[in-house]
Design a protein around this motif. Structure first.
Motif, mmCIF file in Angstrom:
data_model
loop_
_atom_site.group_PDB
_atom_site.id
_atom_site.type_symbol
_atom_site.label_atom_id
_atom_site.label_comp_id
_atom_site.label_asym_id
_atom_site.label_seq_id
_atom_site.Cartn_x
_atom_site.Cartn_y
_atom_site.Cartn_z
ATOM 1 N N ARG A 337 0.791 -1.235 0.000
ATOM 2 C CA ARG A 337 0.000 0.000 0.000
ATOM 3 C C ARG A 337 0.820 1.280 0.000
ATOM 4 N NH1 ARG A 337 -3.221 -1.346 5.344
ATOM 5 N NH2 ARG A 337 -3.147 -3.361 4.275
ATOM 6 N N ASN A 338 2.140 1.194 0.268
ATOM 7 C CA ASN A 338 2.987 2.386 0.246
ATOM 8 C C ASN A 338 4.041 2.328 -0.863
ATOM 9 O OD1 ASN A 338 2.049 4.096 2.422
ATOM 10 N ND2 ASN A 338 2.674 2.454 3.799
ATOM 11 N N LEU A 339 3.816 1.473 -1.849
ATOM 12 C CA LEU A 339 4.760 1.335 -2.958
ATOM 13 C C LEU A 339 4.749 2.590 -3.828
ATOM 14 C CD1 LEU A 339 6.677 -0.769 -4.235
ATOM 15 C CD2 LEU A 339 4.777 -1.414 -5.741
ATOM 16 N N HIS A 340 5.941 3.175 -4.034
ATOM 17 C CA HIS A 340 6.069 4.388 -4.849
ATOM 18 C C HIS A 340 6.615 4.100 -6.239
ATOM 19 C CE1 HIS A 340 6.447 6.964 -0.941
ATOM 20 N NE2 HIS A 340 5.207 6.571 -1.179
ATOM 21 N N GLU A 341 7.506 3.110 -6.344
ATOM 22 C CA GLU A 341 8.143 2.821 -7.623
ATOM 23 C C GLU A 341 8.147 1.324 -7.883
ATOM 24 O OE1 GLU A 341 12.493 3.365 -9.871
ATOM 25 O OE2 GLU A 341 11.996 4.547 -8.084
ATOM 26 N N LEU A 342 7.676 0.939 -9.068
ATOM 27 C CA LEU A 342 7.650 -0.463 -9.477
ATOM 28 C C LEU A 342 8.348 -0.585 -10.823
ATOM 29 C CD1 LEU A 342 6.723 -3.406 -9.225
ATOM 30 C CD2 LEU A 342 4.538 -2.736 -10.262
ATOM 31 N N ASP A 343 9.383 -1.420 -10.864
ATOM 32 C CA ASP A 343 10.164 -1.682 -12.073
ATOM 33 C C ASP A 343 10.061 -3.173 -12.347
ATOM 34 O OD1 ASP A 343 11.972 -1.937 -14.087
ATOM 35 O OD2 ASP A 343 13.679 -1.130 -12.996
ATOM 36 N N ILE A 344 9.421 -3.552 -13.452
ATOM 37 C CA ILE A 344 9.109 -4.955 -13.676
ATOM 38 C C ILE A 344 9.085 -5.260 -15.168
ATOM 39 C CG2 ILE A 344 6.601 -4.588 -13.727
ATOM 40 C CD1 ILE A 344 6.359 -7.195 -12.080
ATOM 41 N N GLU A 345 9.329 -6.513 -15.524
ATOM 42 C CA GLU A 345 9.279 -6.921 -16.924
ATOM 43 C C GLU A 345 7.830 -7.128 -17.356
ATOM 44 O OE1 GLU A 345 11.245 -10.663 -17.339
ATOM 45 O OE2 GLU A 345 10.429 -11.406 -15.456
ATOM 46 N N ALA A 352 -3.908 -5.503 -17.324
ATOM 47 C CA ALA A 352 -4.749 -4.748 -16.396
ATOM 48 C C ALA A 352 -4.330 -5.089 -14.965
ATOM 49 C CB ALA A 352 -6.222 -5.079 -16.621
ATOM 50 N N PRO A 353 -3.109 -4.727 -14.586
ATOM 51 C CA PRO A 353 -2.588 -5.121 -13.269
ATOM 52 C C PRO A 353 -3.248 -4.365 -12.124
ATOM 53 C CG PRO A 353 -1.070 -3.605 -14.334
ATOM 54 C CD PRO A 353 -2.141 -3.904 -15.337
ATOM 55 N N GLU A 354 -3.337 -5.028 -10.983
ATOM 56 C CA GLU A 354 -3.828 -4.366 -9.767
ATOM 57 C C GLU A 354 -2.649 -3.669 -9.096
ATOM 58 O OE1 GLU A 354 -5.976 -6.879 -7.132
ATOM 59 O OE2 GLU A 354 -7.202 -7.776 -8.718
ATOM 60 N N LEU A 355 -2.704 -2.359 -9.084
ATOM 61 C CA LEU A 355 -1.612 -1.564 -8.547
ATOM 62 C C LEU A 355 -2.076 -0.753 -7.352
ATOM 63 C CD1 LEU A 355 -0.264 -0.265 -11.983
ATOM 64 C CD2 LEU A 355 0.651 -2.150 -10.622
ATOM 65 N N PRO A 356 -1.176 -0.491 -6.403
ATOM 66 C CA PRO A 356 -1.570 0.290 -5.222
ATOM 67 C C PRO A 356 -1.764 1.763 -5.574
ATOM 68 C CG PRO A 356 0.775 -0.165 -5.172
ATOM 69 C CD PRO A 356 0.223 -0.935 -6.333
ATOM 70 N N GLU A 357 -2.644 2.431 -4.883
ATOM 71 C CA GLU A 357 -2.936 3.831 -5.145
ATOM 72 C C GLU A 357 -1.748 4.736 -4.843
ATOM 73 O OE1 GLU A 357 -6.467 5.051 -3.153
ATOM 74 O OE2 GLU A 357 -7.717 3.475 -4.050
ATOM 75 N N SER A 358 -0.789 4.236 -4.077
ATOM 76 C CA SER A 358 0.384 5.034 -3.724
ATOM 77 C C SER A 358 1.411 5.120 -4.850
ATOM 78 C CB SER A 358 1.061 4.435 -2.485
ATOM 79 O OG SER A 358 1.428 3.084 -2.736
ATOM 80 N N LEU A 359 1.274 4.296 -5.894
ATOM 81 C CA LEU A 359 2.294 4.189 -6.941
ATOM 82 C C LEU A 359 2.508 5.519 -7.661
ATOM 83 C CD1 LEU A 359 4.123 2.011 -8.190
ATOM 84 C CD2 LEU A 359 2.423 1.790 -10.016
ATOM 85 N N GLN A 360 3.793 5.889 -7.809
ATOM 86 C CA GLN A 360 4.153 7.135 -8.475
ATOM 87 C C GLN A 360 4.863 6.907 -9.801
ATOM 88 O OE1 GLN A 360 6.475 9.397 -5.684
ATOM 89 N NE2 GLN A 360 4.870 9.417 -4.124
ATOM 90 N N VAL A 361 5.741 5.892 -9.848
ATOM 91 C CA VAL A 361 6.528 5.614 -11.051
ATOM 92 C C VAL A 361 6.389 4.137 -11.407
ATOM 93 C CG1 VAL A 361 8.826 5.615 -12.090
ATOM 94 C CG2 VAL A 361 8.184 7.444 -10.500
ATOM 95 N N LEU A 362 6.071 3.885 -12.679
ATOM 96 C CA LEU A 362 5.961 2.506 -13.167
ATOM 97 C C LEU A 362 6.845 2.361 -14.404
ATOM 98 C CD1 LEU A 362 4.642 -0.322 -13.232
ATOM 99 C CD2 LEU A 362 2.819 0.673 -14.649
ATOM 100 N N ARG A 363 7.738 1.360 -14.371
ATOM 101 C CA ARG A 363 8.591 1.080 -15.525
ATOM 102 C C ARG A 363 8.365 -0.359 -15.960
ATOM 103 N NH1 ARG A 363 14.646 -0.216 -16.359
ATOM 104 N NH2 ARG A 363 14.974 0.421 -18.525
ATOM 105 N N ILE A 364 8.016 -0.524 -17.229
ATOM 106 C CA ILE A 364 7.788 -1.845 -17.798
ATOM 107 C C ILE A 364 8.952 -2.158 -18.726
ATOM 108 C CG2 ILE A 364 6.162 -3.334 -18.994
ATOM 109 C CD1 ILE A 364 5.016 -2.034 -16.509
ATOM 110 N N ARG A 365 9.725 -3.184 -18.401
ATOM 111 C CA ARG A 365 10.926 -3.521 -19.171
ATOM 112 C C ARG A 365 10.718 -4.748 -20.058
ATOM 113 N NH1 ARG A 365 14.024 -5.601 -16.087
ATOM 114 N NH2 ARG A 365 12.998 -5.385 -14.087
ATOM 115 N N THR A 366 11.682 -4.957 -20.930
ATOM 116 C CA THR A 366 11.748 -6.117 -21.830
ATOM 117 C C THR A 366 10.392 -6.397 -22.477
ATOM 118 O OG1 THR A 366 11.413 -7.652 -19.968
ATOM 119 C CG2 THR A 366 13.676 -7.170 -20.614
#
Length: 482
Positions: A337-345, A352-366
């Protein structure tokens, strides 16, 4: 004159000099006067950085390490000044039987190091061997003597080959070197691969556990770690007993038991990085590599504190014994619930991923397939739930980002502008479609692909395709183009 200023003013001036970039200036200041030397030397020695090996090229680099260690033993001000030590030992002991030349070192220097090793009392049973190692140019005991005497050492970075790494880590075992590293706040261990078989060079996680238990440790980073419950300590790790808040295990492979115990051992985990190396999975004996479901279960014990997550699970993670595919896609990150940055492939999440409302930066790799649906979903979610999302980045696996734009064809970057007209048109239409999706987005969108961004600029400014092709192929001045 500068020398007439009060020492505290001179020190403020000296602190504008960098220990690495202004090294020669600091050395010159040390020769000006005794006062200048006393003020400049602590800055000069705040970081000690040395490369050792390969033996045939850098054999005498053992000398500066040893001489600096001797200086630390005799100079209290240097002991207090050095905050960071970086040692790179790239000498593969399996390639050469030559020992490092220690003949240029005074005999009393080697004797001093041997005596200090004995005084520290680290692994008394192995003391005769360490004494021989020091005299033959082995750096492990010298490094321990150095770090044990640096009263304010905060950061330790070491790059070793397998044999040297295992030998060093054995010296950090509980009850040996650990008490002398109580001030360390950051450890970065890089295992340098030298074997043709990538599965051969590994560090078993049981050997790094004593480091994680250091009382002031905040940041720990290591590569090529293998966690297997076959080698799991019998006593295990007590949850919420360790102080590290950031852990990074890159090009590694852990079973679910080991990974869970490491994450749960932290009192407050804030940053987590885990990148799987499929080449070392075969080293697991009776365990399966952790899957997405087990990993998320481990991370959820830090749902209140975890702010950064970087994950690359790879697609070849399979169960053993013919039990079929193991989960490789995360169903939800919402519990963090306090995740700010998610970096994932891309392969590890849905469109349609379930993401926390706290998320600020999302990076989708590969990214290996179309991201249109995913980005469109994020645009809608930003309007309803993800009000804190300010930045979305997408990075293709290969250049140009044709697959990311839903194109089946793949070609060189330069052909985006000089290839078949149909291919150029299709790529351009993909860029137009993506820009139409993000035009009304309330977050910044970045496509980490030079072809994409040049095509976008080309459409906006009406540049000719020839200019873009030359820039892509490296014949165009990027600075002028900008």
């Amino acid at each position: 004159m500068l020398q007439r200023l009060p020492p505290e003013i001179i020190l403020l001036i000296f602190h504008h000099l960098h220990h690495e970039f202004d090294r020669q200036d600091l050395i010159r200041l040390c020769h000006v006067s005794r006062v200048f030397r006393q003020l400049a030397q602590p800055i000069l020695f705040s970081k000690f950085d040395v490369d050792i090996g390969p033996a045939e090229l850098c054999a005498n680099n053992f000398v500066p390490l040893t001489l600096f260690t001797r200086t630390v033993l005799s100079r209290g001000d240097i002991r207090k000044a050095t905050r960071e030590v970086v040692v790179r030992d790239l000498d593969d002991p399996g390639l050469s039987d030559d020992v490092r030349d220690t003949l240029s070192l005074p005999s009393d220097t080697l004797t001093m190091l041997v005596n200090e090793m004995e005084r520290l009392g680290i692994d008394k049973n192995a003391f005769p061997r360490y004494s021989t190692d020091i005299k033959s140019g082995e750096i492990n005991p010298v490094l321990v003597v150095l770090a044990a005497n640096l009263e304010r050492l905060e950061t330790l970075k070491i790059s070793y080959v397998t044999d040297h790494m295992n030998s060093l880590l054995n010296m950090f075992d509980t009850g040996m070197a650990q008490p002398y590293f109580s001030n360390l706040t950051s450890i970065d261990i890089e295992l340098v691969r030298v074997n043709e078989d990538p599965a051969m060079d590994i560090i078993y996680t049981e050997t790094i556990l004593p480091l994680l238990a250091l009382p002031r440790l905040q940041h720990f980073k290591a590569n090529r770690c293998l966690g297997d419950d076959v080698y799991h300590p019998e006593e295990g790790i007590t949850p919420n007993t360790m102080n590290f808040s950031s852990i990074s295990l890159v090009d590694s492979c852990l079973d679910d038991m080991t990974l869970a115990e490491i994450t749960m051992a932290s009192k407050s985990l804030q940053s987590f990085t885990y990148v799987v190396d499929v080449d070392i999975i075969e080293n697991l004996e009776d365990s399966d590599p952790t899957n997405t479901e087990e990993l998320m279960e481990s991370l959820c014990c830090h749902e209140e504190t975890l702010t950064e997550v970087h994950i690359e699970m790879k697609e070849r993670s399979r169960a053993r014994g013919g039990s079929g595919e193991r989960p490789t896609t995360f169903e939800s990150f919402a519990p963090l619930r306090n995740l700010h940055e998610l970096d994932i492939e891309q392969a590890a999440i849905t469109d349609a991923p379930e993401l926390p409302e706290s998320l600020q930066v999302l990076r989708i790799r590969t990214c290996t397939c179309s991201v249109f649906d995913l980005v469109e979903f994020l645009v809608k979610e930003r309007r309803t739930r993800l009000h804190n999302l300010v930045e979305v980045k997408v990075a293709p696996r290969s250049m140009p980002c044709t697959a990311m734009l839903g194109m089946e064809s793949s070609f060189l970057d330069v052909r985006v502008f000089t290839g078949k007209k149909s291919e150029v048109t299709e790529f351009k239409e993909g860029v137009i479609r993506m820009e139409a999706i993000v035009r009304e987005a309330d977050f910044k969108f970045y496509a980490e692909c030079i072809s994409y961004n040049i095509m976008l600029r080309r459409m906006r400014e009406g540049l000719e395709g020839k200019e873009d092709a030359e820039r892509i192929s490296g014949r165009y001045d990027t600075a002028k183009a900008e």
